[in-house]
Scaffold this motif. Structure first.
Motif, PDB file in Angstrom:
ATOM      1  N   TRP A  88       0.868  -1.179   0.000  1.00  0.00           N
ATOM      2  CA  TRP A  88       0.000   0.000   0.000  1.00  0.00           C
ATOM      3  C   TRP A  88       0.904   1.228   0.000  1.00  0.00           C
ATOM      4  CZ3 TRP A  88      -1.573   3.108   4.700  1.00  0.00           C
ATOM      5  CH2 TRP A  88      -2.425   4.164   4.343  1.00  0.00           C
ATOM      6  N   ARG A  89       0.606   2.142  -0.830  1.00  0.00           N
ATOM      7  CA  ARG A  89       1.307   3.417  -0.994  1.00  0.00           C
ATOM      8  C   ARG A  89       2.611   3.237  -1.765  1.00  0.00           C
ATOM      9  NH1 ARG A  89       0.230   5.997   4.602  1.00  0.00           N
ATOM     10  NH2 ARG A  89       2.469   5.673   4.936  1.00  0.00           N
ATOM     11  N   VAL A  90       2.604   3.877  -2.915  1.00  0.00           N
ATOM     12  CA  VAL A  90       3.772   3.921  -3.787  1.00  0.00           C
ATOM     13  C   VAL A  90       4.297   5.343  -3.771  1.00  0.00           C
ATOM     14  CG1 VAL A  90       4.616   3.502  -6.128  1.00  0.00           C
ATOM     15  CG2 VAL A  90       2.737   2.121  -5.213  1.00  0.00           C
ATOM     16  N   CYS A  91       5.606   5.483  -3.753  1.00  0.00           N
ATOM     17  CA  CYS A  91       6.217   6.823  -3.671  1.00  0.00           C
ATOM     18  C   CYS A  91       6.136   7.507  -5.031  1.00  0.00           C
ATOM     19  CB  CYS A  91       7.655   6.705  -3.193  1.00  0.00           C
ATOM     20  SG  CYS A  91       7.807   6.092  -1.510  1.00  0.00           S
ATOM     21  N   MET A  92       4.964   8.019  -5.318  1.00  0.00           N
ATOM     22  CA  MET A  92       4.739   8.725  -6.577  1.00  0.00           C
ATOM     23  C   MET A  92       3.508   9.611  -6.424  1.00  0.00           C
ATOM     24  SD  MET A  92       2.990   5.695  -8.893  1.00  0.00           S
ATOM     25  CE  MET A  92       2.225   6.826 -10.051  1.00  0.00           C
ATOM     26  N   LYS A  93       3.443  10.612  -7.256  1.00  0.00           N
ATOM     27  CA  LYS A  93       2.287  11.489  -7.291  1.00  0.00           C
ATOM     28  C   LYS A  93       1.953  11.705  -8.767  1.00  0.00           C
ATOM     29  CE  LYS A  93       0.614  15.966  -5.632  1.00  0.00           C
ATOM     30  NZ  LYS A  93       0.931  17.206  -4.907  1.00  0.00           N
ATOM     31  N   PRO A  94       0.664  11.519  -9.118  1.00  0.00           N
ATOM     32  CA  PRO A  94      -0.494  11.193  -8.290  1.00  0.00           C
ATOM     33  C   PRO A  94      -0.648   9.676  -8.126  1.00  0.00           C
ATOM     34  CG  PRO A  94      -1.220  11.527 -10.518  1.00  0.00           C
ATOM     35  CD  PRO A  94       0.287  11.758 -10.528  1.00  0.00           C
ATOM     36  N   GLY A  95      -1.628   9.270  -7.340  1.00  0.00           N
ATOM     37  CA  GLY A  95      -2.002   7.873  -7.226  1.00  0.00           C
ATOM     38  C   GLY A  95      -1.222   7.070  -6.226  1.00  0.00           C
ATOM     39  N   GLY A  96      -0.468   7.724  -5.367  1.00  0.00           N
ATOM     40  CA  GLY A  96       0.374   7.012  -4.417  1.00  0.00           C
ATOM     41  C   GLY A  96      -0.331   6.010  -3.528  1.00  0.00           C
ATOM     42  N   PRO A  97      -1.596   6.224  -3.107  1.00  0.00           N
ATOM     43  CA  PRO A  97      -2.232   5.293  -2.169  1.00  0.00           C
ATOM     44  C   PRO A  97      -2.667   3.949  -2.762  1.00  0.00           C
ATOM     45  CG  PRO A  97      -3.181   7.490  -1.983  1.00  0.00           C
ATOM     46  CD  PRO A  97      -2.370   7.480  -3.230  1.00  0.00           C
ATOM     47  N   ALA A  98      -2.247   3.599  -3.953  1.00  0.00           N
ATOM     48  CA  ALA A  98      -2.669   2.349  -4.582  1.00  0.00           C
ATOM     49  C   ALA A  98      -2.390   1.143  -3.684  1.00  0.00           C
ATOM     50  CB  ALA A  98      -1.971   2.170  -5.923  1.00  0.00           C
ATOM     51  N   ILE A  99      -3.276   0.156  -3.750  1.00  0.00           N
ATOM     52  CA  ILE A  99      -3.130  -1.089  -2.991  1.00  0.00           C
ATOM     53  C   ILE A  99      -3.023  -2.249  -3.981  1.00  0.00           C
ATOM     54  CG2 ILE A  99      -4.155  -2.637  -1.277  1.00  0.00           C
ATOM     55  CD1 ILE A  99      -5.889  -0.289  -0.340  1.00  0.00           C
ATOM     56  N   ALA A 100      -2.084  -3.166  -3.733  1.00  0.00           N
ATOM     57  CA  ALA A 100      -2.011  -4.410  -4.496  1.00  0.00           C
ATOM     58  C   ALA A 100      -2.225  -5.574  -3.541  1.00  0.00           C
ATOM     59  CB  ALA A 100      -0.670  -4.529  -5.194  1.00  0.00           C
ATOM     60  N   TYR A 101      -2.905  -6.601  -4.001  1.00  0.00           N
ATOM     61  CA  TYR A 101      -3.234  -7.735  -3.134  1.00  0.00           C
ATOM     62  C   TYR A 101      -3.516  -8.964  -3.995  1.00  0.00           C
ATOM     63  CZ  TYR A 101      -7.965  -6.299  -4.476  1.00  0.00           C
ATOM     64  OH  TYR A 101      -9.090  -5.951  -5.195  1.00  0.00           O
ATOM     65  N   THR A 102      -3.569 -10.098  -3.362  1.00  0.00           N
ATOM     66  CA  THR A 102      -3.964 -11.326  -4.041  1.00  0.00           C
ATOM     67  C   THR A 102      -5.143 -11.939  -3.301  1.00  0.00           C
ATOM     68  OG1 THR A 102      -2.374 -12.627  -2.752  1.00  0.00           O
ATOM     69  CG2 THR A 102      -1.653 -11.839  -4.920  1.00  0.00           C
ATOM     70  N   PHE A 103      -6.024 -12.612  -4.047  1.00  0.00           N
ATOM     71  CA  PHE A 103      -7.052 -13.457  -3.444  1.00  0.00           C
ATOM     72  C   PHE A 103      -7.189 -14.678  -4.338  1.00  0.00           C
ATOM     73  CE2 PHE A 103      -9.010 -10.332  -6.087  1.00  0.00           C
ATOM     74  CZ  PHE A 103     -10.256 -10.761  -6.536  1.00  0.00           C
ATOM     75  N   GLY A 104      -6.792 -15.825  -3.782  1.00  0.00           N
ATOM     76  CA  GLY A 104      -6.657 -17.013  -4.601  1.00  0.00           C
ATOM     77  C   GLY A 104      -5.571 -16.785  -5.636  1.00  0.00           C
ATOM     78  N   ASN A 105      -5.868 -17.139  -6.870  1.00  0.00           N
ATOM     79  CA  ASN A 105      -4.924 -16.928  -7.968  1.00  0.00           C
ATOM     80  C   ASN A 105      -5.170 -15.616  -8.700  1.00  0.00           C
ATOM     81  OD1 ASN A 105      -3.486 -19.431  -7.720  1.00  0.00           O
ATOM     82  ND2 ASN A 105      -5.307 -20.462  -8.542  1.00  0.00           N
ATOM     83  N   THR A 106      -5.994 -14.768  -8.123  1.00  0.00           N
ATOM     84  CA  THR A 106      -6.316 -13.488  -8.753  1.00  0.00           C
ATOM     85  C   THR A 106      -5.498 -12.372  -8.126  1.00  0.00           C
ATOM     86  OG1 THR A 106      -8.572 -14.200  -9.281  1.00  0.00           O
ATOM     87  CG2 THR A 106      -8.174 -11.829  -9.187  1.00  0.00           C
ATOM     88  N   LEU A 107      -4.979 -11.510  -8.978  1.00  0.00           N
ATOM     89  CA  LEU A 107      -4.241 -10.331  -8.526  1.00  0.00           C
ATOM     90  C   LEU A 107      -5.179  -9.137  -8.509  1.00  0.00           C
ATOM     91  CD1 LEU A 107      -1.563  -8.833  -7.851  1.00  0.00           C
ATOM     92  CD2 LEU A 107      -1.246  -8.531 -10.319  1.00  0.00           C
ATOM     93  N   GLY A 108      -5.246  -8.444  -7.377  1.00  0.00           N
ATOM     94  CA  GLY A 108      -6.065  -7.243  -7.273  1.00  0.00           C
ATOM     95  C   GLY A 108      -5.197  -6.003  -7.260  1.00  0.00           C
ATOM     96  N   ILE A 109      -5.615  -4.986  -7.994  1.00  0.00           N
ATOM     97  CA  ILE A 109      -4.945  -3.684  -7.981  1.00  0.00           C
ATOM     98  C   ILE A 109      -6.023  -2.633  -7.764  1.00  0.00           C
ATOM     99  CG2 ILE A 109      -3.419  -2.073  -9.161  1.00  0.00           C
ATOM    100  CD1 ILE A 109      -2.474  -4.361 -10.934  1.00  0.00           C
ATOM    101  N   ALA A 110      -5.936  -1.969  -6.620  1.00  0.00           N
ATOM    102  CA  ALA A 110      -6.907  -0.935  -6.266  1.00  0.00           C
ATOM    103  C   ALA A 110      -6.273   0.426  -6.524  1.00  0.00           C
ATOM    104  CB  ALA A 110      -7.328  -1.075  -4.808  1.00  0.00           C
ATOM    105  N   LEU A 111      -6.846   1.158  -7.470  1.00  0.00           N
ATOM    106  CA  LEU A 111      -6.302   2.447  -7.884  1.00  0.00           C
ATOM    107  C   LEU A 111      -7.029   3.585  -7.185  1.00  0.00           C
ATOM    108  CD1 LEU A 111      -6.294   1.674 -11.731  1.00  0.00           C
ATOM    109  CD2 LEU A 111      -4.426   1.287 -10.092  1.00  0.00           C
ATOM    110  N   SER A 112      -6.415   4.733  -7.219  1.00  0.00           N
ATOM    111  CA  SER A 112      -7.018   5.936  -6.639  1.00  0.00           C
ATOM    112  C   SER A 112      -8.345   6.255  -7.315  1.00  0.00           C
ATOM    113  CB  SER A 112      -6.061   7.107  -6.799  1.00  0.00           C
ATOM    114  OG  SER A 112      -6.672   8.318  -6.422  1.00  0.00           O
ATOM    115  N   GLY A 113      -9.200   6.964  -6.605  1.00  0.00           N
ATOM    116  CA  GLY A 113     -10.462   7.396  -7.185  1.00  0.00           C
ATOM    117  C   GLY A 113     -10.368   8.704  -7.933  1.00  0.00           C
ATOM    118  N   ASN A 114      -9.311   9.496  -7.699  1.00  0.00           N
ATOM    119  CA  ASN A 114      -9.133  10.724  -8.468  1.00  0.00           C
ATOM    120  C   ASN A 114      -8.875  10.361  -9.922  1.00  0.00           C
ATOM    121  OD1 ASN A 114      -9.434  12.638  -6.408  1.00  0.00           O
ATOM    122  ND2 ASN A 114      -7.327  12.341  -5.733  1.00  0.00           N
ATOM    123  N   PRO A 115      -9.582  10.989 -10.857  1.00  0.00           N
ATOM    124  CA  PRO A 115      -9.530  10.520 -12.249  1.00  0.00           C
ATOM    125  C   PRO A 115      -8.124  10.441 -12.847  1.00  0.00           C
ATOM    126  CG  PRO A 115     -11.405  11.951 -11.967  1.00  0.00           C
ATOM    127  CD  PRO A 115     -10.634  12.013 -10.680  1.00  0.00           C
TER     128      PRO A 115
END
Length: 399
Positions: free
Chosen positions: A275-302
């Motif tokens: 969680w949180r990548v050192c970049m602007k914009p979009g730094g709060p991105a989250i990456a996760y796995t559930f089963g064999n699926t990769l999840g990438i949660a991006l910022s809501g700011n367009p």
């Protein structure tokens, strides 16, 4: 893991995926742009028979020896053949068959004369010049020889490939299955376009932007719509797609506000990678796995959603598809406009690149979407960089 570099974040994501290699058979008409799973070779010669390249008459060329306008060679016309028909008799010397373009040349014939150059009268053909063996003659296999490699495994099929495969009678081909992607937005404030805009609500642009961008890159995502700001409800939706898709993309809910639900969703269904990548914009991105699926949660700011999709998700899609043609490009360019802000952290700003120069729009806020229109690049600004003046050489990410 949090507060990591963009490069580290991409490495973590890539470690979770490998190129899709499972094959499926699809109708040839639906195979454009797909990647072949096996080699395809020609099962026969094409054309499969010697054929005429024009409308005229076919006969043995030896019968025209010494022919002149004053003393033309004479042939008795014993039949006619159009493309798709087959004259199944051997044509004797001194005889001719009228033939149309694409018609199979009968046995006993070895040339074709253009009908405009001869005279046919009373069942007789008059040829006023000498013809040579194999003149105006297309051989079997002239286009494709039996055994020719039409397309090898790993080929991305174009219209020309499909035409060649169709000419060889293939109605279906085995291709690598598509990368499976699902996408949703989170936020009770979102409305689908077309509904009346209520107070406090905004239209869901992210879903349209990211799903359309996926299609531009050659993917066909499952578009799920808007998830409520409820951890249990959102988690139930995502859990239903576990192992059914390779990647699940969401926008919104990744920061530290009361309705930033993705932290809770991830803890319920899977394992967080960062969680949180050192970049602007979009730094709060989250990456996760559930089963064999990769999840990438991006910022809501367009623009933040757009930027993190390109910089985080797109490398994953390249790895899954094996299609290096959709990888990001990089260049050095000269800035034509000033960027007046100092960049304490690493920053990516929207830009338009052309011929070694890059210009900037007026608007750079993360919530601004319209200023992305017409942009084809990001200017990558290192951390601890002051304002940029026109003429500065900058690193550019080509989209």
């Amino acid at each position: 893991m949090q507060d990591i570099s963009l490069e580290k974040a991409v490495d973590i994501l890539l470690a979770q995926v490998s190129q899709v290699r499972e094959a499926e058979e699809v109708p040839l008409m639906e195979a454009l742009g797909r990647t072949l799973a096996e080699d395809y070779t020609a099962p026969f010669d094409n054309p499969p028979f010697d054929r005429s390249p024009l409308d005229g008459y076919t006969f043995a060329a030896s019968g025209t020896a010494g022919a002149t306008a004053a003393q033309p060679a004479k042939f008795q016309i014993i039949g006619e053949e159009c493309a798709g028909q087959y004259f199944d008799q051997s044509v004797p010397a001194g005889k001719a068959v009228r033939i149309m373009t694409g018609g199979a040349i009968p046995a006993g014939c070895d040339c074709v004369v253009r009908q405009e150059d001869v005279t046919a009268d009373g069942g007789m053909l008059l040829v006023p010049f000498v013809m040579h063996r194999h003149e105006n003659y297309c051989f079997a296999g002239e286009d494709i020889k039996k055994g020719t490699l039409l397309a090898k495994a790993g080929t991305r099929l174009t219209a020309a490939h499909l035409g060649a495969l169709a000419s060889m009678g293939f109605s279906k081909v085995k291709v690598i299955r598509r990368v499976r992607i699902a996408i949703a937005s989170t936020g009770d404030e979102l409305l689908p376009p077309g509904q009346p805009l209520a107070p406090g609500k905004i239209y869901n642009s992210n879903l349209y932007m990211i799903s359309s961008r996926l299609r531009e890159l050659g993917f066909e995502p499952e578009v799920l719509g808007i998830l409520p700001d409820d951890i249990d409800a959102a988690a139930a939706v995502l859990a239903g797609w576990q192992d059914k898709v390779d990647v699940f993309l969401t926008t919104g809910g990744v920061s530290v506000g009361k309705k930033d639900i993705m932290h809770g969703v991830v803890s319920k269904i899977g394992q967080r990678l960062f969680w949180r990548v050192c970049m602007k914009p979009g730094g709060p991105a989250i990456a996760y796995t559930f089963g064999n699926t990769l999840g990438i949660a991006l910022s809501g700011n367009p623009f933040a959603a757009y930027a993190t999709f390109e910089l985080l998700a797109r490398p994953v899609l390249v790895a899954l598809s094996g299609n290096e043609k959709i990888a990001l490009g990089h260049a050095q360019a000269i800035l034509t406009d000033a960027f007046p802000k100092a960049s304490k952290g690493r920053r990516f700003i929207r830009a338009y690149y052309e011929n070694g120069k890059v210009r900037l729009p007026e608007q750079h806020a993360s919530g601004s979407l319209f200023s992305v229109v017409g942009c084809n690049a990001f200017v990558a600004i290192p951390a601890e960089t002051g304002p940029l003046a026109p003429g500065t050489e900058v690193d550019v990410v080509l989209l």
